[in-house]
Design an enzyme around this catalytic site. Structure first.
Site, short mmCIF file in Angstrom:
data_model
loop_
_atom_site.label_atom_id
_atom_site.label_comp_id
_atom_site.label_asym_id
_atom_site.label_seq_id
_atom_site.Cartn_x
_atom_site.Cartn_y
_atom_site.Cartn_z
N LYS A 79 59.40 43.36 93.46
CA LYS A 79 59.74 43.18 92.04
C LYS A 79 58.47 43.20 91.21
O LYS A 79 57.44 42.66 91.62
CB LYS A 79 60.48 41.84 91.88
CG LYS A 79 61.06 41.60 90.48
CD LYS A 79 61.87 40.31 90.41
CE LYS A 79 62.49 40.10 89.04
NZ LYS A 79 63.31 38.86 88.97
N SER A 160 67.91 39.25 86.75
CA SER A 160 66.84 40.17 86.38
C SER A 160 66.36 41.03 87.54
O SER A 160 65.74 42.08 87.31
CB SER A 160 65.65 39.40 85.81
OG SER A 160 65.07 38.57 86.80
N SER A 184 68.84 34.96 88.98
CA SER A 184 68.34 36.34 88.97
C SER A 184 68.21 37.00 90.34
O SER A 184 67.88 38.18 90.42
CB SER A 184 66.99 36.42 88.26
OG SER A 184 67.18 36.43 86.87
#
EC number: 6.3.5.7
Lengths: 494, 100
Positions: A79, A160, A184
């Site tokens: 990420k 997210s 998330s």
């Protein structure tokens, strides 16, 4: 060997160790998939050299007869919130344009030390603020899943960690890092039919992870099954003196402890999670999940968490408050983007840089956070929310006298089309209604896929556990996984 | 409580964000919706409840008071610190002149 990208973390690890295939073959197969999947917009930066170097190191160690590291030969996605030395880290924002860390985040460093290679940096909601992946400065991530209506609507991969969930679901990587502040990891896992675990707050070091809300942020693993989540999390977790909130507790061998026999365990069904407006399919899956856990030997008990409905509004005071403070560091002086209009002084430079560099959702949250922390409103909003947070954590402490884990749906809806909810911030925030309470209490929680809805989209079930009881969460997740037999996968259109 | 354009303008100044008027105007209803929604927290009886300072049972730790305990976070890395600066001169961050 095109099917190498269908293998999970455990299968790759074991296959490389057994010599069934080389780590380089695995890396090359995944690099090819990544390069072909631009339509998903899951990767912001591709780093094939990193993945290949790690693979070659694994192959060399194998040839030399050395013992292989726990993730040797496994390529993963990272990420964009994690700082990795020498590779741009932007948290999917414009303000961090060009920022190339000269240091390694503790979590990525641990993964690399465990032998993992990095395929690239994954797209996400800007600064991890969003539940649909529509706030990235580099465009939306598109879920590999589509509705079965033939309409080809671009669907949300969740947020997210939507780049992570899309990449894992589309077989671009067997596992990816995620971070979870209010859901998330779990909500995007549910939207894309994969598994994801957020461990106890403090299990994974936050050092070198770009901060959103420090009292909530926690890294975790995302993969296609529970075992792979356990293996990857084990490599990420552990005490770090550089993070003062890092837990000084030994990391158990979660993979070895996996056991889907739940005899003697009690599973709580919190009645406050029955919320009006939740689709019947999701409630039916929830009941099915309870039946699966009962089949695994568990006793099902109805429990109450009375402050559940206040978790989300408290979260949307506390998280923006912490964000407004954390994001104050982005001023165009030390790194990233700088706006310097003619004749501008220092204050103008800060303000112009932040206006140009932050997206709309990030600005909205900074403004809310600034307001609730400002003189005159601090007690009414912020202190009140922190007190409610105490009550939410207390609810969980009390419920553990009646049960060992909790079972809930992960999200109140399946994935939705990109753009379908983006005009109403509160409707978007409500997507985290089931995920936020565990975050507020710092508890370990995971999502596992349970089935498909009538549109052919994945639905997830959430397990919440006691502080430091990741094993209990993983075991209940495994019991569901074995009974759900979820084998659906998105058909490649990208 | 509700906010008006002046309140939002003041917040933008505090937050160091140079917002044009149309952006301020757009934010007023959005922020009011969110503020009205979070106001339901006022219903909760918090008499005698301590605000949460730490979510986990963890003691506040201090680092050992030694120089350069960790080569990544301690001194001696000036060039690395400046490597990402939009402007760096003579080993310092470069910023516009500040005249008060």
């Amino acid at each position: 060997m095109s099917n190498l990208t269908d293998l999970g973390i455990k299968e790759i690890r074991d296959g490389v160790r057994a010599g069934s295939f080389s780590a380089r073959e695995v890396a090359e197969a995944h690099i090819e998939q990544v390069s072909k999947a631009k339509a998903l917009n899951a990767f912001l930066i591709e780093t094939p050299d990193h993945a290949l170097a790690a693979a070659d190191a694994a192959d060399k160690a194998k040839a030399a007869g050395e013992e292989l590291a726990p993730l040797a030969g496994v390529p993963i996605g990272m990420k964009d919130l994690f700082c990795t030395e020498g590779v741009e880290a932007r948290a999917a924002s414009a303000i961090l344009d060009g920022f190339t860390p000269t240091y390694e985040s503790t979590v990525s460093g641990k993964l690399f030390a465990a032998g993992a290679g990095m395929l690239g940096k994954l797209n996400m909601d800007q600064f991890a603020m969003g539940s649909s992946n529509e706030t990235s400065a580099f465009g939306n991530v598109v879920s590999p899943w589509r509705r079965n209506d033939g309409g080809n609507t671009d669907m949300s991969p969740g947020g997210s960690s939507g780049g992570s969930s899309a990449a894992v679901a589309a077989r671009l990587c067997p596992g990816a890092t995620g971070t979870d502040t209010g859901g998330s990891i779990r909500q995007p896992a549910a939207f894309t039919g994969i598994s994801g675990i957020k461990p106890t707050y403090g299990r994974c070091s936050r050092w070198g992870i770009i901060a959103f809300a420090s009292s909530l942020d926690q890294a975790g693993s995302m993969a296609r099954d529970v075992t792979d989540c356990a293996i990857m999390l084990e490599a990420m977790a552990g005490y770090d003196p550089k993070d003062s909130t890092s837990l000084n507790a030994p990391v158990p061998n979660w993979e070895a402890g996996l056991n889907a026999d739940l005899k003697g365990k009690r599973v709580g069904i919190p009645k406050e999670y029955r919320i009006d407006g939740t689709p019947a399919e999701i409630n039916a899956l929830w009941d099915q999940g309870a039946a699966w856990l009962k089949d695994a030997g568990a006793e099902i008990v109805e429990v109450s968490l009375p402050h559940t409905k206040y978790a989300l509004p408290a979260y949307y005071i506390i998280a923006p408050a912490e964000a407004s403070s954390n994001l104050a560091r982005y001023d165009g002086v030390r790194y990233g983007h700088r706006e310097l209009p003619d004749g501008a002084g220092l204050q103008d430079m800060y303000a112009e840089t932040r206006e140009a560099g932050f997206g709309a959702e990030v600005k909205r949250r900074i403004m809310i956070g600034t307001y609730v922390l400002s003189a005159g409103f601090y007690d009414a909003y912020y202190t009140q929310a922190q007190k409610v947070r105490t009550l939410i954590a207390r609810d969980f402490e009390q419920v553990w006298q009646q049960c060992d884990v909790l079972l809930t749906p992960t999200a109140p809806s399946a994935s939705f089309g990109l753009g379908e909810k983006s005009n109403d911030p509160i409707a978007m925030y409500l997507n985290d209604v089931f995920a936020v309470p565990a975050s507020m209490a710092g508890l370990p929680a995971m999502s596992v896929p349970g089935g498909l809805d009538s549109q052919g989209l994945p639905l997830g079930l959430q397990i919440i556990g006691k502080e430091l009881d990741e094993q209990g969460v993983l075991n209940a997740g495994l019991a569901i996984e074995q009974r759900a037999g979820f084998a659906a996968r998105p058909e490649a259109w990208w | 409580m509700s906010v008006n354009e002046d309140d939002v303008r003041k917040m933008a100044v505090l937050a160091r964000i140079a917002m044009p008027d149309e952006e301020i105007a757009g934010l007023v209803p959005e922020l009011n919706n969110i503020l009205h929604w979070v106001e339901q927290l006022g219903e909760v009886d918090v008499t005698g409840v301590e605000p949460m300072a730490s979510v986990i049972h963890n003691k506040q730790r201090l680092r050992d008071d030694v120089i350069n305990a960790d080569p990544q976070t301690a001194g001696g890395v000036r060039d690395k610190v400046l490597a990402n600066a939009p402007m760096a001169e003579h080993g310092f961050f470069g910023v516009p002149k500040v005249i008060e």
